[in-house]
Design a protein around this motif. Structure first.
Motif, PDB file in Angstrom:
ATOM      1  N   SER A 139     -12.165   1.317  -4.342  1.00 10.01           N
ATOM      2  CA  SER A 139     -11.022   1.839  -3.596  1.00 10.01           C
ATOM      3  C   SER A 139     -10.564   3.169  -4.178  1.00 10.01           C
ATOM      4  N   GLU A 147     -11.814  -8.183  -8.586  1.00 10.23           N
ATOM      5  CA  GLU A 147     -10.692  -7.290  -8.287  1.00 10.23           C
ATOM      6  C   GLU A 147     -10.867  -5.944  -8.982  1.00 10.23           C
ATOM      7  N   ALA A 162     -14.039  -4.366  -0.482  1.00  5.18           N
ATOM      8  CA  ALA A 162     -13.240  -3.864  -1.600  1.00  5.18           C
ATOM      9  C   ALA A 162     -11.857  -3.421  -1.122  1.00  5.18           C
ATOM     10  N   LEU A 215     -16.949 -10.053  -5.015  1.00  2.00           N
ATOM     11  CA  LEU A 215     -16.516  -8.790  -5.595  1.00  2.00           C
ATOM     12  C   LEU A 215     -15.266  -9.062  -6.426  1.00  2.00           C
ATOM     13  N   ASP A 247     -13.787  -4.429  -9.670  1.00  2.00           N
ATOM     14  CA  ASP A 247     -14.786  -3.670  -8.907  1.00  2.00           C
ATOM     15  C   ASP A 247     -14.187  -3.159  -7.597  1.00  2.00           C
ATOM     16  N   ALA A 248     -13.375  -3.991  -6.963  1.00  3.78           N
ATOM     17  CA  ALA A 248     -12.736  -3.585  -5.711  1.00  3.78           C
ATOM     18  C   ALA A 248     -11.806  -2.403  -5.947  1.00  3.78           C
TER      19      ALA A 248
END
Length: 147
Positions: A12, A5, A66, A3, A7-8
């Motif tokens: 979030s 950063e 994530a 994943l 997309d995370a």
């Protein structure tokens, strides 16, 4: 699952949007319950429900991953910290019950044992009760502890 950063952060932010839209105990509890109960109800559908449940569990894992990236924690720490809460176990039992009933219902219906529907209704009621308690605890933890 790898994943990025970006997309995370997007995942979030999606979780944080839900929290910011429901800033009172009652609205957050209701939002959590409705989300979890709808997912769980879909898991009771014969055959489809079990497959859907696997997808929900996978998506939850991606979400935990994530959040751990955004918070700078190892995934194992994030997962273990979640596993020590009663929320994890309440939802785990509820979703497991829905997924197992998906398979059992299919088997019973192929045997033309229609009376089994009463058991399914009972199990749906039990999961509703469990998820209501879980939503109350989860909303309390989020609003008072910031978990």
């Amino acid at each position: 699952m790898p994943l990025s950063e970006e997309d995370a952060a997007l995942l979030s932010d999606n979780v944080n949007t839900i929290l910011s839209e429901n800033d009172t105990f009652a609205s957050l509890t209701s939002a959590i319950f409705v989300n979890n109960f709808v997912l769980c109800l879909l898991m009771f559908i014969p055959v489809f429900g079990a497959m859907f449940g696997v997808f929900v569990l996978f998506s939850t894992g991606v979400g935990i991953h994530a959040l751990s990236i955004v918070q700078g924690l190892p995934v194992s720490v994030a997962l273990l910290s979640l596993m020590i809460t009663p929320i994890f176990w309440i939802e785990f039992v509820s979703y497991s019950l829905g997924m197992s009933e998906s398979i059992w219902s299919f088997r019973r219906f192929t045997q033309r044992r229609w009376a089994y529907i009463a058991w399914t209704a009972l199990f749906i009621g039990i999961t509703a009760l469990l998820l209501a308690v879980g939503a109350i605890v989860e909303a309390w933890l989020i609003l008072s502890v910031g978990a």
